[in-house]
Scaffold this active site. Structure first.
Site, mmCIF file in Angstrom:
data_model
loop_
_atom_site.group_PDB
_atom_site.id
_atom_site.type_symbol
_atom_site.label_atom_id
_atom_site.label_comp_id
_atom_site.label_asym_id
_atom_site.label_seq_id
_atom_site.Cartn_x
_atom_site.Cartn_y
_atom_site.Cartn_z
ATOM 1 C CE LYS A 188 -3.881 -0.500 0.242
ATOM 2 N NZ LYS A 188 -4.852 -0.770 -0.850
ATOM 3 C CB CYS A 381 42.302 18.365 5.472
ATOM 4 S SG CYS A 381 41.805 20.067 5.113
ATOM 5 N N GLY A 383 44.053 17.027 9.845
ATOM 6 C CA GLY A 383 44.926 16.019 10.441
ATOM 7 C C GLY A 383 46.391 16.306 10.185
ATOM 8 C CG MET A 384 49.600 18.214 6.910
ATOM 9 S SD MET A 384 49.787 18.569 5.162
ATOM 10 C CE MET A 384 50.893 20.002 5.233
ATOM 11 C CG HIS A 515 39.880 16.426 1.737
ATOM 12 N ND1 HIS A 515 39.398 15.939 2.936
ATOM 13 C CD2 HIS A 515 40.028 17.764 1.905
ATOM 14 C CE1 HIS A 515 39.242 16.944 3.786
ATOM 15 N NE2 HIS A 515 39.618 18.058 3.183
ATOM 16 C CD GLU A 517 39.088 12.320 2.134
ATOM 17 O OE1 GLU A 517 38.515 13.192 2.815
ATOM 18 O OE2 GLU A 517 40.333 12.262 1.999
#
Length: 543
Positions: A188, A381, A383-384, A515, A517
């Site tokens: 439905k 990014c 993180g570096m 980036h 990824e």
């Protein structure tokens, strides 16, 4: 001339329209067709660039610097076709452009209205730059019936009338829920959703029915009868073991065959050997590693969607299973004992990108742990930047920080107001709007010839990677960082902006400003992730 496939969703959100669009495009591509996928987002933001990851998931960035919906990541990962500015549009962008034209007087005094001005803009977007394509797949965000999506549905209705049924196909993704108490699948909701579509002037041609139990033949016939489609056009879409099993599953259910039948086309059977290999690597690993991702948006995995997939791709490259442990960086700011307890079981530590001060000290502590314990480390990014702040502090600059977090006497990381791109000098102001003020898109980096990262890239001296950030590592601290063993192994072509840092005295320690990824694919894993997982596998064998 390109043919158009419009993909809508009904009943509930999160049915996987983006994954469905990517999978169908991959199947058509495997049959020899040229494809492109576009995303229509009805929200009023110009783009998702200023939206919280908790609101919208990650922001996917293209080579030409567009900040887009995360579904474009699926599109690229499944097809290998690079997305660009013209592949994602929002209501905000449509209205912004229309209002700008109205203010300039482009409409010559006419009353500006949703029909025809807004719908015409949407139709122009759908049909732009399609001359060399066989199929254009257009995914409409949200759920049919949402008030903000009505102009998009109306534009598609008009396109069908203008282009004709032979060159347009509507695929409607719906839910067929299983009611455990009744022991039945219920059709439905799908019937009501299709009725909603037809009330807006669109009759779906194909129904993709998401369900957690096999859809009986009798129920397919029932849906076909009440929804005015062929029984063969009711395609079951059961939950899959992996997103990389979806193209194979849809092909088995006949989705690509039904699409071609609708258009009156024939084509050779698809070559799906690529997807067979991907699924085999995913489902039959020969080992496993555990990676700790220390971030601030870990409560919503979609905030790191491309990162998650890139780690999986790195596992495929090494034929190992990657167990990802999402760790809130703030935990390490409240209890020092948490650092060792959480990170000692990890075979690799990754600190991803992000914005703002929250969790920064926890990320720095994670970098220090990876450095001192010789655990493979990848910083992306922010993180570096945290790796550079940690290195500067270890070299004696105890107040080292980032101007993103407030005024500091030791700005190891700071905002830049000018930089060179392929288009020439780019400028911005620290006081400018947040939207569109970042270094966005693909930029080149020059690699040191004797660096470890150069060997990871196969001996390349120049690479191109995608960026999304406002702040840069201050190259004036190069000497201090080298004192702690951290070297700049990748720089912008003008030699001003550090792009990559590494520790030659560490088994595997790399930080990148970009980036990586965003460019990883299951059939072409990014070399940094393949190398990171290989190092983590070596670490697993040592413990």
């Amino acid at each position: 001339m390109a043919r158009y496939i419009f993909i809508t969703g009904g009943v509930v959100s999160s049915l996987g329209k983006g994954l469905m669009a990517a999978s169908l495009a991959a199947l058509l591509q495997a049959r020899g067709f040229r494809v492109r996928i576009r995303k229509f987002d009805p929200y009023l933001n110009v783009d998702p660039g200023t939206m919280s990851p908790y609101q919208h998931g990650e922001v996917y960035v293209t080579d030409d610097g567009a900040e887009t919906d995360l579904d474009l990541g699926h599109y690229e990962r499944f097809t290998g076709v690079s997305a660009h500015q013209g592949d994602n549009i929002t209501s905000g962008r449509v209205y912004r452009d229309i209002i700008a034209k109205e203010r300039r007087g482009d409409y010559l005094g006419a009353t500006v209205q949703v029909i025809p001005h807004v719908t015409d803009a949407i139709k122009d977007f759908a049909q732009s730059d399609t001359d060399d394509l066989d199929f254009v797949l257009c995914e409409i965000g949200g759920t049919v019936g949402d008030i903000e999506g009505l102009p998009f549905i109306e534009a598609l209705r008009q396109l069908r009338n203008e282009l004709g049924r032979d060159d347009t196909c509507f695929v409607h993704v719906t839910l067929v829920p299983y009611i455990a108490a009744a022991g039945e699948l219920k059709t439905k909701p799908t019937q009501h959703s299709v009725r909603e579509m037809t009330g807006l002037g669109i009759q779906p041609d194909i129904l993709l029915c998401r369900c957690e139990k096999p859809l009986p033949d009798s129920e397919r016939a029932k849906i076909a009868l009440f929804c005015n489609v062929r029984k063969e056009a009711v395609i079951p879409a059961l939950d899959a073991s992996s997103i990389y099993a979806v193209p194979l599953q849809y092909h088995r259910e006949g989705l690509d065959d039904e699409v071609l039948r609708h258009f009156g086309m024939s084509a050779p059977a698809p070559d799906l050997s690529r997807w067979d290999d991907i699924l085999d690597r995913y489902e039959h690993p020969e080992g496993e590693v555990t990676i700790g991702v220390v971030g601030k948006y870990v409560g919503l995995p979609d905030a790191y969607k491309s990162l998650n997939e890139a780690l999986v791709h790195g596992g495929m490259a090494n034929r190992v299973k990657v167990n990802i442990r999402w760790i809130d960086a703030e935990l390490f700011e409240k209890d020092d004992d948490e650092i060792a307890a959480r990170l000692e079981p990890m075979h690799g530590i990754l600190v991803p990108g992000g914005f703002g001060e929250r969790g920064s000290e926890g990320k720095i502590a994670s970098v220090r742990f990876a450095k001192e314990r010789k655990v493979p480390f990848l910083g992306i990014c922010l993180g570096m930047q945290m790796a550079c702040i940690e290195g500067a502090r270890a070299a004696g600059h105890s107040e080292a920080s980032s101007t993103e977090f407030g005024p500091t006497d030791e700005p190891v990381v700071g905002i830049i107001t000018e930089w060179m791109s392929k288009e020439g000098l780019q400028q911005r102001s620290a006081e400018g709007d947040l939207g569109g003020t970042m270094r966005l898109g693909a930029y080149d980096a020059r690699l040191s010839g004797n660096s470890y990262v150069s060997s990871i890239y196969g001996g390349a001296t120049t690479i191109s990677e995608r960026h999304r950030h406002r702040y840069e590592v201050n190259s004036a601290y190069k000497g201090a960082l080298e004192k702690d063993g951290l070297v700049f192994s990748g720089m912008s072509p003008d030699g001003l902006l550090p792009e990559i840092v590494e520790r030659p005295d560490h088994p595997w320690f790399i930080g990148v400003q970009f980036h990586p990824e965003l460019k990883s694919k299951p059939f072409d894993p990014h070399p940094l992730f393949a190398g990171f997982i290989a190092a983590a596998l070596q670490q697993a064998r040592l413990v």
